[in-house]
Scaffold this motif. Structure first.
Motif, PDB file in Angstrom:
ATOM      1  N   ARG B 632      28.847  50.659  43.732  1.00 28.17           N
ATOM      2  CA  ARG B 632      28.568  49.736  44.828  1.00 28.17           C
ATOM      3  C   ARG B 632      27.776  48.555  44.298  1.00 28.17           C
ATOM      4  O   ARG B 632      26.988  48.719  43.356  1.00 28.17           O
ATOM      5  CB  ARG B 632      27.788  50.461  45.928  1.00 28.17           C
ATOM      6  N   THR B 633      27.999  47.391  44.893  1.00 25.07           N
ATOM      7  CA  THR B 633      27.225  46.209  44.467  1.00 25.07           C
ATOM      8  C   THR B 633      26.728  45.451  45.683  1.00 25.07           C
ATOM      9  O   THR B 633      27.361  45.479  46.736  1.00 25.07           O
ATOM     10  CB  THR B 633      28.095  45.253  43.616  1.00 25.07           C
ATOM     11  N   ILE B 634      25.608  44.793  45.528  1.00 27.52           N
ATOM     12  CA  ILE B 634      25.138  43.835  46.544  1.00 27.52           C
ATOM     13  C   ILE B 634      24.926  42.529  45.798  1.00 27.52           C
ATOM     14  O   ILE B 634      24.122  42.502  44.856  1.00 27.52           O
ATOM     15  CB  ILE B 634      23.817  44.293  47.203  1.00 27.52           C
ATOM     16  N   PRO B 635      25.642  41.461  46.051  1.00 28.26           N
ATOM     17  CA  PRO B 635      26.656  41.295  47.102  1.00 28.26           C
ATOM     18  C   PRO B 635      27.951  42.056  46.785  1.00 28.26           C
ATOM     19  O   PRO B 635      28.158  42.466  45.652  1.00 28.26           O
ATOM     20  CB  PRO B 635      26.914  39.793  47.072  1.00 28.26           C
ATOM     21  N   MET B 636      28.790  42.195  47.792  1.00 34.41           N
ATOM     22  CA  MET B 636      30.060  42.883  47.613  1.00 34.41           C
ATOM     23  C   MET B 636      31.035  42.025  46.823  1.00 34.41           C
ATOM     24  O   MET B 636      30.899  40.802  46.791  1.00 34.41           O
ATOM     25  CB  MET B 636      30.683  43.205  48.975  1.00 34.41           C
ATOM     26  N   ALA B 637      32.021  42.709  46.209  1.00 36.59           N
ATOM     27  CA  ALA B 637      33.050  41.987  45.447  1.00 36.59           C
ATOM     28  C   ALA B 637      33.771  41.010  46.368  1.00 36.59           C
ATOM     29  O   ALA B 637      34.090  41.349  47.510  1.00 36.59           O
ATOM     30  CB  ALA B 637      34.042  42.976  44.868  1.00 36.59           C
ATOM     31  N   GLY B 638      33.988  39.792  45.895  1.00 37.59           N
ATOM     32  CA  GLY B 638      34.711  38.796  46.684  1.00 37.59           C
ATOM     33  C   GLY B 638      33.796  37.899  47.492  1.00 37.59           C
ATOM     34  O   GLY B 638      34.240  36.890  48.062  1.00 37.59           O
ATOM     35  N   SER B 639      32.477  38.238  47.556  1.00 35.84           N
ATOM     36  CA  SER B 639      31.539  37.386  48.318  1.00 35.84           C
ATOM     37  C   SER B 639      31.403  36.042  47.602  1.00 35.84           C
ATOM     38  O   SER B 639      31.405  35.981  46.368  1.00 35.84           O
ATOM     39  CB  SER B 639      30.156  38.032  48.396  1.00 35.84           C
ATOM     40  N   GLU B 640      31.225  34.990  48.402  1.00 30.42           N
ATOM     41  CA  GLU B 640      31.102  33.659  47.802  1.00 30.42           C
ATOM     42  C   GLU B 640      29.787  33.526  47.055  1.00 30.42           C
ATOM     43  O   GLU B 640      28.759  34.044  47.489  1.00 30.42           O
ATOM     44  CB  GLU B 640      31.206  32.594  48.894  1.00 30.42           C
TER      45      GLU B 640
END
Lengths: 99, 655
Positions: B632-640
Motif C-alpha cells: 500500500r502507498t500514500i498517495p495511491m498509485a495514479g494520484s496527481e
C-alpha cells in the motif's frame, strides 16, 4: 354393542386385521417391483436420450466447423475476406472510421 | 397308548430339531459353494458404459467428445448361411466378402469380430435383417468434429479409450469415465429387480475439460500459418496467441495439422506439439530480453548510444557481423539497435551486462526452465552453463548459442506486455465434473515472478513499438490504425546430426503484442525452413500482422492511428501525410507515458529498494512501515503529483 358380543367378534377382527396387513405387505412389495421395472425402463430411455443429445451436439459441431462455414460463405454466398476500407469501426458516439 | 404318542411326538420333535439345526447351519455359517449357487440363481450383473469427458473451447464449443458406437460380432456355429451372410455384410459394410465368408464358415469358433464402432443407423439396419448368430457390443467412440483443428494440442485416444498424446494424455485421469458394474437381484425371467433407481442413472462419467482456446481464433491462426507454409514452401509453421493480461492461451498451432479422426495414419513427427516440445535458436527476438535486462540493471537508457563498428566486430578470435551484410551501422541508440536489429549493438549491451547478469536475466524471463503449461513433453530449452566465453556471450545476446521453445518466448514477451510479471501460461480453464453436485475446478494463471518494474516494461513496449515503425525490421508487422510492438527473428537452423548450422536453412519468427500501448494479445509466429525468403521481417511479420488485424477487429478494439488507409475518399499514396500522421501518433503514445511521470507510480509488489529508486526524485520524505514488498502507498498509485511530497510505504512479507 354389548361387551359379550364384542368379545365374540374380537378373534375374527384380529384375524381380519392380520390377513389385511399381510395382503397389504404383499401389495406393497409388488408395487415396489412394478416401480423397479418402470425405473429400469426409464433409465434405459434416459441413457438413450443422453446418447442422442451427444450425437446431435456432435452433428451440430461438425456442421458449424469454421472451415465448413468459410467454404460455404465463399462458394455459395460468394463472400470474400474483408479488406481495408470495408470495415467501419464503431466505438461510442464520437468515432466512426472505416479501416 | 400314551407312551406311543410320546414316542411319536419325540420323533417328530427330533426331526424338526434336526431340520432347524440344518437350516441354522446353512444360514449362519458361510459356505462359498452355496453362496455362489445363490448368486447364480438370484443375482444378475449390469455393466454400464461410462462416457469419457468432452473437451470444449472457452465458449463451450465441442472439440472432442465420446459418442456411443456399436461393434458387431458373430457366432459362426449358429449361422445358417455363412456364404449369403458374408456377401450381404461385405456389401453393406464395404468389406472383402471372401474373407468374411471364410471366417463365418469356421464352425470351431464361437466369437469373431466383424467390424468395430458402427453407427446406430448401421446397427439398426443389420438388426432388421433378423439374422441369427450376429450380436452387438456397445463401445464409446472418440470423435473430433473439427478434424485437424488444434490437433497436436488435443492429442488422441487409443483403441482402449486411453489418452495417448496431448491433453487427452495429460488429463486422462480426469477425462476417463469408469466402467460401472452393478449387482442386482433378478426375477424369474432374469430381469433385474431395482432397489434404488439412481444406481442406473448416477454413472461416474468422466469430467469435461474447458480450454482457454477460442476455436475461431484457432481456425484463423491455422489458416494463416497454412498460407505461409504454402507460399514460402516451408517445412512447418508454429503460432501462438496468448491473452496478454490473463496469460490464457487463445490459440496454439503447429502446421501441418493432423486429422484426429484418422490419427493413426500420420507419422509420429507430425503429431508432436512443437510449440512445447521443440527448442531452437530464437535469433533476434532474444535481443528484447538482453535490452530489458540492461535497462533493469540501470546500465542503459533508450537513448544510450553504442558504436556498431560499421557492421563487423572481432570478439576473441572470431568475427561477428550484422545479419544483413548490407548493414554497416555506425552509432545507434538502444531503441535503434532494437529497431534495426543490430547484432553488434546487442552484443555490446550483452558485454555491458556480463555473463553472470545476462544468465540471471535469461533465467528470470523463464528461459532454460519449463513454463509449466499443462501439456506433456514440454522441453526446457538449452542454456549453456556458466562460464561463457566472450564469443558465446555475444552470440547469446543476439539469440544464438541458446535454444528456447515458442511457449517460453510467448511467456517472456507476455511479461513485457502485462507490465513486468512472468506468468505461467494457462491452457485449461476448468475441469467440470459430469454431475452438478460435484465441485468445478477452475484454474487461473499463476504469477511466477516480477521480472521488470511497470515503468521498465512500459519503456520496453515503447522501444518495441519503434521496432515496427517505418524502416525498422518489423515494419511488415504493422496494422493500419493500431500501434504494434514486436521483434523479428531470423535464426540459422542447427544441424543436430553433424553439428554446426545447416546451409541455407532458417527459422523466421516474429514475437510481439497488440495494441502496443495497452496490450491485449501476445502473438508469436515461427516458420521453419521457408524456401522463397527467410528473413523474419519478410516471412513471419506479415503473418503476425494478419492475425493481429483479425484479433483487434474481433475484440472490437478501436483504432488509434488515423492514416489515409482509415479515411474514406482520401487519395492513396500521400506518403508525406501518412508519415506526419504516424509521427504524431507516436508522439501521442510518448506523451501518454510522459503523463504517467506526472502521477504517483504503481509500486505494488516492488521491494523497498526498487520502490525507493522509483520515487527518489518525487518524494520529500519517505516513511517506511513493515518489511517485504510494497502492498500500500500514500498517495495511491495514479494520484496527481505536483512537485515533491511526503510518501508512506506499507510493506508486508509476500507469504
Amino acid at each position: 354393542m354389548s361387551r359379550s358380543r364384542l368379545e365374540d367378534i374380537l378373534p375374527f377382527l384380529s384375524v381380519l386385521i392380520l390377513v389385511s396387513t399381510l395382503f397389504g405387505l404383499v401389495l406393497l412389495k409388488m408395487e415396489v417391483r412394478r416401480m423397479g421395472y418402470s425405473v429400469l425402463k426409464s433409465s434405459h430411455e434416459y441413457r438413450k436420450l443422453q446418447d442422442q443429445r451427444r450425437m446431435m451436439s456432435m452433428e451440430y459441431a461438425k456442421l458449424t466447423r469454421p472451415d465448413r462455414v468459410r467454404k460455404f460463405a465463399v462458394s455459395k454466398l460468394k463472400l470474400n475476406d474483408s479488406r481495408n476500407g470495408q470495415i467501419i469501426q464503431l466505438a461510442g458516439q464520437t468515432l466512426a472510421m472505416p479501416q | 397308548m400314551k407312551s406311543r404318542i410320546l414316542i411319536l411326538f419325540s420323533a417328530f420333535l427330533l426331526l424338526w430339531a434336526v431340520l432347524l439345526l440344518r437350516a441354522a447351519r446353512l444360514q449362519i455359517f458361510p459356505d462359498e459353494r452355496l453362496a455362489s449357487l445363490k448368486r447364480r440363481q438370484f443375482e444378475t450383473s449390469l455393466q454400464i458404459h461410462t462416457r469419457r469427458g468432452a473437451i470444449v473451447d472457452r465458449n463451450g464449443t465441442e472439440l472432442a467428445a465420446s459418442v456411443p458406437a456399436y461393434s458387431l460380432f458373430a457366432d459362426p456355429k449358429v449361422i445358417r448361411d455363412p456364404y449369403g451372410l458374408g456377401k450381404k455384410l461385405g456389401s453393406y459394410l464395404d468389406m472383402p466378402a471372401m474373407n468374411l465368408k471364410r471366417r463365418l464358415r469356421d464352425k470351431q469358433r464361437r466369437f469373431i469380430w466383424i467390424k468395430r464402432q458402427l453407427s446406430e443407423k448401421q446397427r439398426d439396419e443389420i438388426k432388421s435383417w433378423g439374422e441369427t448368430g450376429l450380436g452387438f457390443v456397445e463401445e464409446p467412440k472418440r470423435v473430433y468434429p473439427n478434424g485437424g483443428l488444434l490437433s497436436q494440442v488435443l492429442g488422441f485416444v487409443g483403441s482402449e479409450g486411453n489418452g495417448l498424446e496431448g491433453l487427452e494424455l495429460e488429463y486422462n485421469k480426469e477425462l476417463l469415465g469408469q466402467m460401472k458394474t452393478i449387482i442386482l437381484p433378478r426375477d424369474a425371467r432374469g430381469r433385474p429387480l431395482l432397489e434404488d433407481g439412481r444406481s442406473l442413472t448416477e454413472v461416474p462419467d468422466g469430467a469435461d475439460l474447458q480450454l482457454t482456446i477460442d476455436h475461431e481464433v484457432q481456425f484463423t491462426l491455422e489458416r494463416e500459418l497454412a498460407g505461409v507454409v504454402d507460399h514460402f514452401q516451408a517445412d512447418t509453421a508454429i503460432g501462438i496467441v496468448m491473452d496478454a493480461q490473463s496469460s490464457e492461451i487463445v490459440a496454439m498451432a503447429t502446421l501441418p495439422v493432423v486429422d484426429l479422426n484418422e490419427s493413426h495414419r500420420y507419422p509420429q513427427s507430425l503429431r508432436r506439439n512443437r510449440v512445447v516440445t521443440d527448442a531452437f535458436e530464437p535469433g533476434s527476438t532474444m535481443k528484447s530480453f538482453v535490452i530489458a535486462g540492461a535497462l533493469k540493471e540501470n546500465l542503459i537508457k533508450p537513448s544510450t548510444r553504442f558504436f556498431c563498428e560499421d557492421g563487423r566486430m572481432k570478439v576473441g578470435d572470431k568475427w561477428i557481423t550484422e545479419a544483413d551484410s548490407n548493414h554497416h551501422f555506425k552509432t545507434l541508440t538502444v531503441t535503434e539497435i532494437l529497431a534495426f536489429s543490430s547484432n553488434i549493438g546487442a552484443a555490446k549491451i550483452g558485454f555491458e551486462l556480463g555473463a553472470e547478469r545476462l544468465n540471471r536475466v535469461m533465467a528470470d524471463f523463464g528461459f532454460g526452465a519449463k513454463t509449466g503449461v499443462e501439456l506433456p513433453g514440454e522441453a526446457r530449452g538449452i542454456m549453456n552453463p556458466l562460464p561463457w566465453r566472450p564469443h558465446l556471450l555475444s552470440n547469446i545476446s543476439f539469440g544464438q548459442g541458446i535454444a528456447t521453445t515458442p511457449m517460453q518466448m510467448v511467456a517472456a514477451y507476455g511479461a513485457i506486455a502485462n507490465g513486468g510479471l512472468l506468468k505461467r501460461p494457462l491452457l485449461v480453464k476448468a475441469v467440470r465434473p459430469a454431475h452438478r453436485d460435484e465441485e468445478v475446478i477452475e484454474f487461473q494463471a499463476e504469477e511466477i515472478r516480477r521480472v521488470l518494474s511497470p515503468s521498465e516494461a512500459a519503456t520496453m513496449r515503447l522501444m518495441l513499438t519503434a521496432a515496427t515503425e517505418e524502416k525498422a525490421s518489423g515494419w511488415n508487422a504493422r496494422i493500419p490504425g493500431y500501434h504494434v510492438a514486436g521483434k523479428t527473428g531470423t535464426a540459422q537452423k542447427v544441424d543436430t546430426v553433424k553439428g554446426g548450422y545447416i546451409k541455407n536453412a532458417y527459422i523466421s519468427s516474429f514475437a510481439g503484442f497488440v495494441p502496443a500501448s495497452n496490450p491485449r494479445y501476445v502473438i508469436y509466429v515461427a516458420v521453419d525452413n521457408p524456401k522463397k525468403a527467410y528473413y523474419g521481417s519478410q516471412v513471419a511479420a506479415p503473418v503476425f500482422s494478419k492475425i493481429a488485424q483479425y484479433l483487434v477487429r474481433r475484440a472490437g478494439i478501436p483504432p488509434v492511428l488515423i492514416s489515409e488507409r482509415n479515411m474514406i475518399n482520401t487519395p492513396a499514396g500521400e506518403e508525406k501525410r501518412r508519415s506526419a500522421l504516424q509521427a504524431r501518433a507516436m508522439e501521442d503514445l510518448k506523451r501518454s507515458s510522459e503523463e504517467d511521470a506526472k502521477t504517483f507510480p504503481n509500486l505494488m509488489g516492488l521491494s523497498l529498494r526498487e520502490a525507493l529508486a522509483k520515487i527518489r526524485e518525487r518524494a520529500n520524505h519517505v516513511q517506511v512501515r513493515g518489511s517485504g514488498v510494497v502492498v500500500r502507498t500514500i498517495p495511491m498509485a495514479g494520484s496527481e503529483m505536483s512537485g515533491k511530497r511526503n510518501v508512506v510505504l506499507v510493506l508486508e512479507n509476500p507469504d
